[in-house]
Every structure is written in structure tokens, then in C-alpha cells.
Design a protein around this motif. Structure first.
Motif, PDB file in Angstrom:
ATOM      1  N   GLU A  21       0.834  -1.208   0.000  1.00 43.34           N
ATOM      2  CA  GLU A  21       0.000   0.000   0.000  1.00 43.34           C
ATOM      3  C   GLU A  21       0.871   1.261   0.000  1.00 43.34           C
ATOM      4  N   LEU A  22       1.931   1.225   0.807  1.00 37.15           N
ATOM      5  CA  LEU A  22       2.835   2.369   0.862  1.00 37.15           C
ATOM      6  C   LEU A  22       3.608   2.521  -0.449  1.00 37.15           C
ATOM      7  N   LEU A  23       3.956   1.394  -1.060  1.00 40.73           N
ATOM      8  CA  LEU A  23       4.643   1.429  -2.349  1.00 40.73           C
ATOM      9  C   LEU A  23       3.751   2.044  -3.422  1.00 40.73           C
ATOM     10  N   ALA A  24       2.471   1.670  -3.435  1.00 38.24           N
ATOM     11  CA  ALA A  24       1.531   2.238  -4.409  1.00 38.24           C
ATOM     12  C   ALA A  24       1.352   3.737  -4.195  1.00 38.24           C
ATOM     13  N   LYS A  25       1.360   4.164  -2.934  1.00 40.54           N
ATOM     14  CA  LYS A  25       1.234   5.594  -2.640  1.00 40.54           C
ATOM     15  C   LYS A  25       2.446   6.362  -3.175  1.00 40.54           C
ATOM     16  N   GLY A  26       3.641   5.782  -3.013  1.00 38.95           N
ATOM     17  CA  GLY A  26       4.850   6.431  -3.528  1.00 38.95           C
ATOM     18  C   GLY A  26       4.868   6.504  -5.038  1.00 38.95           C
ATOM     19  N   VAL A  27       4.382   5.451  -5.690  1.00 39.14           N
ATOM     20  CA  VAL A  27       4.321   5.459  -7.156  1.00 39.14           C
ATOM     21  C   VAL A  27       3.317   6.504  -7.636  1.00 39.14           C
ATOM     22  N   LYS A  28       2.233   6.697  -6.893  1.00 33.29           N
ATOM     23  CA  LYS A  28       1.260   7.734  -7.260  1.00 33.29           C
ATOM     24  C   LYS A  28       1.863   9.130  -7.141  1.00 33.29           C
ATOM     25  N   TYR A  29       2.681   9.349  -6.098  1.00 36.62           N
ATOM     26  CA  TYR A  29       3.358  10.642  -5.972  1.00 36.62           C
ATOM     27  C   TYR A  29       4.256  10.902  -7.186  1.00 36.62           C
ATOM     28  N   ILE A  30       5.020   9.898  -7.573  1.00 35.30           N
ATOM     29  CA  ILE A  30       5.937  10.071  -8.701  1.00 35.30           C
ATOM     30  C   ILE A  30       5.156  10.240 -10.006  1.00 35.30           C
ATOM     31  N   ALA A  31       4.051   9.511 -10.146  1.00 33.89           N
ATOM     32  CA  ALA A  31       3.222   9.660 -11.343  1.00 33.89           C
ATOM     33  C   ALA A  31       2.605  11.059 -11.404  1.00 33.89           C
ATOM     34  N   GLY A  32       2.304  11.649 -10.260  1.00 33.46           N
ATOM     35  CA  GLY A  32       1.791  13.012 -10.233  1.00 33.46           C
ATOM     36  C   GLY A  32       2.868  14.032 -10.548  1.00 33.46           C
ATOM     37  N   ALA A  33       4.112  13.709 -10.240  1.00 34.19           N
ATOM     38  CA  ALA A  33       5.210  14.644 -10.484  1.00 34.19           C
ATOM     39  C   ALA A  33       5.644  14.642 -11.946  1.00 34.19           C
ATOM     40  N   LEU A  34       5.436  13.538 -12.655  1.00 30.35           N
ATOM     41  CA  LEU A  34       5.914  13.444 -14.040  1.00 30.35           C
ATOM     42  C   LEU A  34       5.352  14.519 -14.966  1.00 30.35           C
ATOM     43  N   PRO A  35       4.047  14.785 -14.968  1.00 34.44           N
ATOM     44  CA  PRO A  35       3.567  15.870 -15.852  1.00 34.44           C
ATOM     45  C   PRO A  35       4.129  17.233 -15.451  1.00 34.44           C
ATOM     46  N   LEU A  36       4.292  17.446 -14.141  1.00 33.04           N
ATOM     47  CA  LEU A  36       4.811  18.736 -13.680  1.00 33.04           C
ATOM     48  C   LEU A  36       6.253  18.945 -14.118  1.00 33.04           C
ATOM     49  N   LEU A  37       7.006  17.853 -14.271  1.00 33.83           N
ATOM     50  CA  LEU A  37       8.395  17.962 -14.715  1.00 33.83           C
ATOM     51  C   LEU A  37       8.488  18.492 -16.148  1.00 33.83           C
ATOM     52  N   PHE A  38       7.458  18.299 -16.938  1.00 35.20           N
ATOM     53  CA  PHE A  38       7.450  18.812 -18.308  1.00 35.20           C
ATOM     54  C   PHE A  38       6.735  20.155 -18.415  1.00 35.20           C
ATOM     55  N   ILE A  39       5.677  20.345 -17.632  1.00 37.14           N
ATOM     56  CA  ILE A  39       4.889  21.578 -17.711  1.00 37.14           C
ATOM     57  C   ILE A  39       5.661  22.770 -17.143  1.00 37.14           C
ATOM     58  N   GLY A  40       6.352  22.576 -16.008  1.00 29.74           N
ATOM     59  CA  GLY A  40       7.064  23.672 -15.355  1.00 29.74           C
ATOM     60  C   GLY A  40       8.112  24.333 -16.229  1.00 29.74           C
ATOM     61  N   PRO A  41       9.082  23.577 -16.761  1.00 27.74           N
ATOM     62  CA  PRO A  41      10.087  24.219 -17.622  1.00 27.74           C
ATOM     63  C   PRO A  41       9.504  24.835 -18.890  1.00 27.74           C
TER      64      PRO A  41
ATOM     65  N   THR B 237       5.403  25.401 -10.238  1.00 32.30           N
ATOM     66  CA  THR B 237       5.189  24.060 -10.777  1.00 32.30           C
ATOM     67  C   THR B 237       6.452  23.218 -10.648  1.00 32.30           C
ATOM     68  N   CYS B 238       7.606  23.805 -10.921  1.00 33.70           N
ATOM     69  CA  CYS B 238       8.872  23.068 -10.785  1.00 33.70           C
ATOM     70  C   CYS B 238       9.142  22.708  -9.330  1.00 33.70           C
ATOM     71  N   ILE B 239       8.868  23.629  -8.419  1.00 37.25           N
ATOM     72  CA  ILE B 239       9.057  23.347  -6.997  1.00 37.25           C
ATOM     73  C   ILE B 239       8.101  22.241  -6.555  1.00 37.25           C
ATOM     74  N   GLY B 240       6.876  22.272  -7.051  1.00 40.10           N
ATOM     75  CA  GLY B 240       5.913  21.212  -6.733  1.00 40.10           C
ATOM     76  C   GLY B 240       6.353  19.858  -7.266  1.00 40.10           C
ATOM     77  N   ALA B 241       6.954  19.844  -8.448  1.00 38.85           N
ATOM     78  CA  ALA B 241       7.436  18.586  -9.019  1.00 38.85           C
ATOM     79  C   ALA B 241       8.565  18.005  -8.182  1.00 38.85           C
ATOM     80  N   VAL B 242       9.495  18.849  -7.750  1.00 36.37           N
ATOM     81  CA  VAL B 242      10.602  18.371  -6.917  1.00 36.37           C
ATOM     82  C   VAL B 242      10.071  17.865  -5.583  1.00 36.37           C
ATOM     83  N   TYR B 243       9.098  18.561  -5.004  1.00 41.10           N
ATOM     84  CA  TYR B 243       8.511  18.127  -3.737  1.00 41.10           C
ATOM     85  C   TYR B 243       7.825  16.768  -3.885  1.00 41.10           C
ATOM     86  N   LEU B 244       7.032  16.612  -4.943  1.00 38.93           N
ATOM     87  CA  LEU B 244       6.337  15.337  -5.152  1.00 38.93           C
ATOM     88  C   LEU B 244       7.315  14.200  -5.416  1.00 38.93           C
ATOM     89  N   LEU B 245       8.387  14.479  -6.153  1.00 34.54           N
ATOM     90  CA  LEU B 245       9.407  13.448  -6.373  1.00 34.54           C
ATOM     91  C   LEU B 245      10.060  13.040  -5.060  1.00 34.54           C
TER      92      LEU B 245
END
Length: 76
Positions: A9-29, A54-62
């Protein structure tokens, strides 16, 4: 013998955080690039601030995602 289990369950939560950060990694720059290209525009500073946030949010989510995945793999 000793078997170390993974908290799935904790692993799935971490993968969701990273999946949420991926679009922000492209949108921010791209927002920051767009703000610097359109310096004559009135909205320049607002778009730049949104891009930086957005970039700060991506780093935080990662960071949160990797931290959560590490907690799931290595139980304390």
C-alpha cells in the motif's frame, strides 16, 4: 531464514506521488521558457511565477514519492 516484506500500500502511494510529479516535470520548464520568450507581454511575471511554483511542486512530489517508496521497502 529472514524474509523482508514490502508494504504494497505504501509502495503504491509512492508510485502515485511520482506519477503526479511526471507531468509537472514537463509543464514547469515549458511555462518558464514561455514566460522568457514573451517578455513584452503583461502576463510575463505571472506565468514565470506559475512555472517556478510548478517546478518546486514537481521536486517536492518526487522527494515525497521516493521517501515513501524507501519507507515501504525498508520498514522501520
Amino acid at each position: 531464514h529472514f524474509k523482508m516484506g514490502t508494504n504494497k500500500e505504501l509502495l503504491a502511494k509512492g508510485v502515485k506521488y511520482i506519477a503526479g510529479a511526471l507531468p509537472l516535470l514537463f509543464i514547469g520548464p515549458s511555462l518558464i521558457y514561455n514566460a522568457f520568450i514573451n517578455k513584452g507581454n503583461l502576463w510575463h511575471y505571472l506565468i514565470l511565477a506559475i512555472g517556478i511554483a510548478t517546478c518546486i511542486g514537481a521536486v517536492y512530489l518526487l522527494f515525497q514519492g521516493l521517501n515513501t517508496i524507501m519507507k515501504s521497502l525498508f520498514n522501520d
